[in-house]
Motif scaffolding. Structure first.
Motif, PDB file in Angstrom:
ATOM      1  N   GLU A   7     102.036  65.812   2.630  1.00 38.28           N
ATOM      2  CA  GLU A   7     101.539  64.545   2.074  1.00 38.28           C
ATOM      3  C   GLU A   7     100.222  64.662   1.300  1.00 38.28           C
ATOM      4  O   GLU A   7      99.199  64.086   1.687  1.00 38.28           O
ATOM      5  N   VAL A  25     101.678  57.688   8.964  1.00 39.66           N
ATOM      6  CA  VAL A  25     102.079  56.600   9.859  1.00 39.66           C
ATOM      7  C   VAL A  25     103.367  56.970  10.601  1.00 39.66           C
ATOM      8  O   VAL A  25     103.515  56.704  11.791  1.00 39.66           O
ATOM      9  N   GLY A  31      94.615  60.937   2.853  1.00 39.45           N
ATOM     10  CA  GLY A  31      95.712  60.139   3.406  1.00 39.45           C
ATOM     11  C   GLY A  31      95.240  58.919   4.169  1.00 39.45           C
ATOM     12  O   GLY A  31      95.894  58.461   5.103  1.00 39.45           O
ATOM     13  N   VAL A  60     101.286  49.998   4.757  1.00 41.18           N
ATOM     14  CA  VAL A  60     102.576  50.640   4.621  1.00 41.18           C
ATOM     15  C   VAL A  60     103.684  49.591   4.614  1.00 41.18           C
ATOM     16  O   VAL A  60     103.702  48.707   5.466  1.00 41.18           O
ATOM     17  N   SER A  77      97.567  50.824  -1.839  1.00 37.22           N
ATOM     18  CA  SER A  77      96.113  50.776  -1.647  1.00 37.22           C
ATOM     19  C   SER A  77      95.435  50.351  -2.938  1.00 37.22           C
ATOM     20  O   SER A  77      96.087  50.144  -3.957  1.00 37.22           O
ATOM     21  N   ASN A  96      97.184  51.927  11.602  1.00 30.18           N
ATOM     22  CA  ASN A  96      98.489  52.124  10.964  1.00 30.18           C
ATOM     23  C   ASN A  96      98.695  51.223   9.756  1.00 30.18           C
ATOM     24  O   ASN A  96      99.323  51.616   8.776  1.00 30.18           O
ATOM     25  N   SER A 101     103.169  53.345   0.243  1.00 31.33           N
ATOM     26  CA  SER A 101     101.784  53.353   0.703  1.00 31.33           C
ATOM     27  C   SER A 101     100.995  52.626  -0.377  1.00 31.33           C
ATOM     28  O   SER A 101     100.856  53.137  -1.475  1.00 31.33           O
ATOM     29  N   ASP A 115      94.146  53.361   2.683  1.00 31.74           N
ATOM     30  CA  ASP A 115      94.089  51.964   3.114  1.00 31.74           C
ATOM     31  C   ASP A 115      92.887  51.707   4.006  1.00 31.74           C
ATOM     32  O   ASP A 115      92.723  50.598   4.504  1.00 31.74           O
ATOM     33  N   THR A 120      99.136  58.450  -1.073  1.00 33.18           N
ATOM     34  CA  THR A 120     100.210  58.254  -0.105  1.00 33.18           C
ATOM     35  C   THR A 120      99.718  58.543   1.302  1.00 33.18           C
ATOM     36  O   THR A 120      98.904  59.430   1.536  1.00 33.18           O
ATOM     37  N   PHE A 121     100.187  57.725   2.247  1.00 32.89           N
ATOM     38  CA  PHE A 121      99.784  57.903   3.642  1.00 32.89           C
ATOM     39  C   PHE A 121     100.894  57.484   4.604  1.00 32.89           C
ATOM     40  O   PHE A 121     100.715  57.424   5.795  1.00 32.89           O
ATOM     41  N   LYS A 122     102.080  57.232   4.055  1.00 29.16           N
ATOM     42  CA  LYS A 122     103.182  56.772   4.904  1.00 29.16           C
ATOM     43  C   LYS A 122     103.644  57.848   5.877  1.00 29.16           C
ATOM     44  O   LYS A 122     104.035  57.527   7.002  1.00 29.16           O
ATOM     45  N   SER A 169     103.442  56.397  -3.325  1.00 27.64           N
ATOM     46  CA  SER A 169     102.042  56.051  -3.548  1.00 27.64           C
ATOM     47  C   SER A 169     101.911  54.971  -4.623  1.00 27.64           C
ATOM     48  O   SER A 169     102.405  55.123  -5.736  1.00 27.64           O
TER      49      SER A 169
END
Ligand SMILES: Cc1cc2nc3c(=O)[nH]c(=O)nc-3n(C[C@H](O)[C@H](O)[C@H](O)COP(=O)(O)O)c2cc1C
Ligand code: SF4
Ligand code: SF4
Lengths: 183, 600
Positions: B251, B261, B118, B420, B412, B178, B410, B121, B256-258, B473
């Motif tokens: 997640e 955040v 995750g 994000v 990247s 973030n 998300s 970014d 995806t990493f939203k 993602s």
């Protein structure tokens, strides 16, 4: 019209599939009316003497000689059939596939109960005449193209007979439940 | 008694449904959960040893062997590799003196691969003893390993270059950034947590809440897109003396990493969303399931909940609503993508292997502890709050006909502005690429490995449920990337690794497909192999859960959308090639007996 030519081989198998072929009993007489045998352990012809129509392969490939024989069959046979579990999936011999080859050899020649005390010099069979073990046991279709598969360990004699006569006569293969049930 | 394992078990009241927590604590305390600990746990909580072992063996972050005083989990997903992961891995191996997925002889350092953590970014990134080490360089690796040899605590190895926002909060203290590039209703500043509960919920009946959510047409943001109002309504109508609200913060979809955040910057909003859902369906307990990779946020999240309890936004008679009692606890995962699937998540929260359940019954009928349970994604719950605040029409006016409202992406990979982005549905892939400043793009993976890989002639496609549906993602690959080897194969390996193994389809077919793929990459592929792959993907439809349903997507969508990549590799003049290499196959056997590997 000349009869179709049949060849057979046992690679990394137990000969059980060939035994099952003999299990067709008296129909073996009918079979030799239908086909001529070329290279096969059944008649002990060691080398192909002519192109063949059907090749039956028992067993997968565990050493380079198996690969050689299988490729030779592919070259000489119009139709090649994987007969039995070992040819189709590697079967019992493939149980070694998770282990390094050296472990298998050490167990067989150095540490096994029958060799432990008998092989003090720790000799491994390495004569150039001997086939070399492959890194794993390969099913036939991972080495050459196979045309048909007859499952079973061994396949039922009725299945072998049915498949052979269907191939020879060009009929559709009938697969009654009894010949493909395994429990 | 002063046995740490027993203390841990007692901390969780010898409750077998808390087996995950017990194992997590023992793993942290002792560096592993050994046989002795397994027996103690089994005895104390009254389940069999194999029951403990099957949970233990299921999760990536549990082990029965020690994994080192310092345990490095380095991300090996596609984008991490693009950002230089292999060089970092090499540096770790060289400095530590052991290879990946092993521990140094003195037991000091363990090096392990792990799936996407995750942080796409800010790759290459690793987790060391629960601390995140993003943006690694070989120089940093050398310092880190040196510090390990000197026995420094992991906080010291990490340093104090904390990220923005709550990342530098005293209870978080992480280097994570973030990278919020565009704000919308979820991440906007200035919202006072609890104001919707106080100002709106107190004036609404549960039915009115559901009606508003239904009217907004909001659909789940976790990927599957089920209408949220309908889900809540089902749960409300389901029979049960006890109901549960689960927030899915697992997640696990690579890229995806939203949710990370949101957990960092708007945790109160998530909990507020859970409170609203609880009010709507009549639930009294909630559970926030947080993936283990985000453990560094847990203390902070607990503090946020404490504050909400103090402000009467959690607990008894919330906001003065008579008889409305609801509270939330955090459940940590332990490294398993499939646990993001809602029924697997429930199993995991009950202390079991994360194996998806057969459905029906659906979780809204029989979920956690067999009781009706709503499982919603983090973002869905946050949006529910804003829908009550601004009204269903406000929400419906944004986005497209079938996909209302906003979505957090998300982004990247090969672009200048990874991070994000909170956008409205209806954004095209081209819009995304322009916004994030990406050039010479060869392909884009939309929706993670379970989504689709698309090429330039489809960049005008629209992000929405009816076209390119996504949990958020987006991974971008420029012209220099070897898509098949570095992306498609990597994703296939991910699914193979993460399959729970229940269904023969999902357990076996992706492996066979990957082997075919490797054969093609090695130059032994034929047209027939491409056909076979497509054919073999079909039985996957009959798998039990979404993982199996989508496991072939990396290969299938790349064949469909970027077929020339395959055409270039397959042989045109042969019908059949098994790819069998005799010389390779006899090498091991020759070595074992000391022969020269020559064969005819
Ligand atoms: C293999 C797999 C992994 C999933 N991972 C997640 C996840 O990490 N987060 C999530 O919210 N939903 C995930 N889902 C979807 C959930 O099953 C479920 O649909 C979702 O949490 C419902 O919430 P929503 O309606 O708010 O989207 C996953 C599904 C599958 C099949
Ligand atoms: S399939 Fe069975 S019978 Fe045939 S060779 Fe193998 S072990 Fe023997
Ligand atoms: S589809 Fe795969 S992950 Fe899902 S239940 Fe079946 S084996 Fe498990």
């Amino acid at each position: 019209m000349s009869k179709p030519i049949l060849a057979t081989a046992s690679l990394a198998g137990c000969f059980g599939c060939h035994m099952s072929l003999l299990d067709i009993d008296e129909r073996i007489l009918e079979l030799i009316e239908l086909v001529d045998f070329n290279k096969s352990p059944i008649n002990d012809i060691k080398k192909f003497t002519r192109p063949c129509d059907i090749g039956l392969i028992e067993g997968g490939c565990c050493n380079n000689d198996n690969v050689h024989v299988l490729k030779d069959f592919r070259k000489h046979c119009k139709i090649l059939v994987s007969v039995g579990e070992c040819a189709i999936m590697g079967g019992l011999p493939a149980l070694r596939n998770g282990l390094p080859v050296s472990d298998c050899l050490e167990e067989a020649y150095l540490n096994g109960p029958s060799t432990k005390d008998e092989n003090p010099e720790g000799i491994m069979p390495n004569d150039v005449e001997l086939p070399i073990l492959l890194d794993k046991v390969y099913p036939c279709h991972e080495v050459v193209k196979m045309d048909y598969y007859l499952p079973g360990c061994p396949p039922d004699a009725e299945l072998l007979w049915g498949a052979l006569t269907a191939l020879i006569k060009g009929n559709e293969l009938e697969l009654p439940y009894e010949v493909i049930k395994y429990d | 008694m002063n046995d740490p394992v027993i203390n841990i078990i007692e901390k969780y009241n010898k409750d077998y449904t808390r087996l995950m927590d017990i194992l997590i604590d023992v793993q942290d305390e002792a560096g592993c959960v050994n046989e002795d600990a397994v027996h103690k746990i089994a005895d104390a909580i009254g389940i069999s040893v194999v029951d403990v072992e099957q949970t233990l063996s299921f999760y990536h972050f549990f082990s029965s062997e020690p994994r080192g005083k310092y345990t490095v989990y380095l991300n090996n997903s596609a984008v991490a590799i693009m950002m230089g992961r292999d060089m970092i891995a090499g540096a770790f191996e060289q400095e530590a003196g052991c290879s990946f997925n092993s521990v140094t002889g003195d037991g000091l350092i363990g090096l392990f691969d792990t799936a996407c953590i995750g942080m796409n970014d800010q790759e290459p990134a690793a987790i060391i003893n629960n601390e995140i080490f993003p943006r690694l360089t070989t120089k940093k690796v050398r310092q880190i390993v040196k510090g390990m040899r000197e026995g420094r605590p992991v906080e010291e190895l990490r340093g104090n270059d904390f990220g923005d926002g709550a990342n530098s909060h005293e209870l978080v203290r992480s280097l994570v950034r973030n990278n919020i590039k565009r704000k919308g209703p979820v991440l906007e500043d200035g919202y006072k947590v609890g104001s919707v509960i106080r100002e709106h919920l107190t004036n609404m009946s549960p039915r009115e809440v559901i009606k508003t959510i239904k009217k907004s047409n909001i659909r789940g943001r976790g990927g599957a897109g089920f209408p949220t109002g309908m889900k809540w309504d089902f749960c409300r109508r389901a029979e049960g003396d006890q109901k549960y609200i689960f927030c899915n913060a697992d997640e696990g979809e690579p890229g995806t990493f939203k949710d990370r955040v949101i957990l960092t910057e708007a945790p109160g909003l998530i909990i507020e969303g859970m409170v609203i859902a609880a009010y709507a369906v009549g639930a009294s307990e909630g559970l926030l399931y947080v993936r283990h990779e985000y453990k560094y946020l847990v203390k902070y999240l607990n503090k946020v909940m404490d504050e909400m309890r103090a402000g009467n936004l959690l607990g008894k008679n919330i906001a003065g609503i008579d008889g409305f009692d609801f509270d939330v606890r955090i459940q940590l995962g332990a490294g398993a993508y499939v646990c993001g699937e809602e029924s697997a998540l429930i199993e995991s929260a009950e202390g079991k292997r994360g194996e998806p359940r057969d459905r029906p019954p659906f979780p809204v009928q029989k979920g956690y502890l067999e009781k009706p349970t709503v499982v919603n994604n983090v973002e869905t719950l946050c949006l529910a709050v804003k829908i009550l605040k601004n009204g269903a029409a406000w929400f419906r006016d944004q986005g497209t006909e079938d996909s209302t409202g906003t979505k957090i992406l998300s982004v990247s990979g090969d672009c200048r502005e990874a991070g994000v982005y909170e956008v409205t549905w209806g954004f095209t892939v081209n819009d995304v690429l322009k916004t994030v400043d990406a050039e010479q793009v060869q392909a884009v993976q939309v929706g993670g490995p379970s989504g689709a890989l698309i090429g330039p002639d489809e960049f005008d496609r629209v992000l929405c449920y009816s076209d390119l549906s996504t949990g958020g993602s987006i991974m971008i690959f420029d012209e220099n990337r070897d898509l098949l080897k570095d992306v498609v194969l990597n994703f296939m390996e991910f699914f193979i690794e993460e399959s729970c193994g229940s269904c023969s389809t999902c357990r076996i077919l992706p492996v066979l497909m990957k082997q075919k793929m490797e054969k093609i990459l090695e130059g032994h592929g034929t047209e027939q192999d491409i056909k076979d792959i497509k054919e073999w993907a079909r039985p996957l439809e009959h798998s039990r859960c979404g993982l199996g349903h989508t496991a072939a997507n990396p290969i299938l969508t790349s064949i469909k959308n970027l077929r020339n990549l395959y055409e270039r590799k397959v042989k045109k003049d042969v019908e059949f090639d098994t790819g069998f290499d005799l010389h390779k196959a006899i090498r091991e056997g020759s070595d074992a007996v000391g022969r020269i590997p020559i064969a005819h």
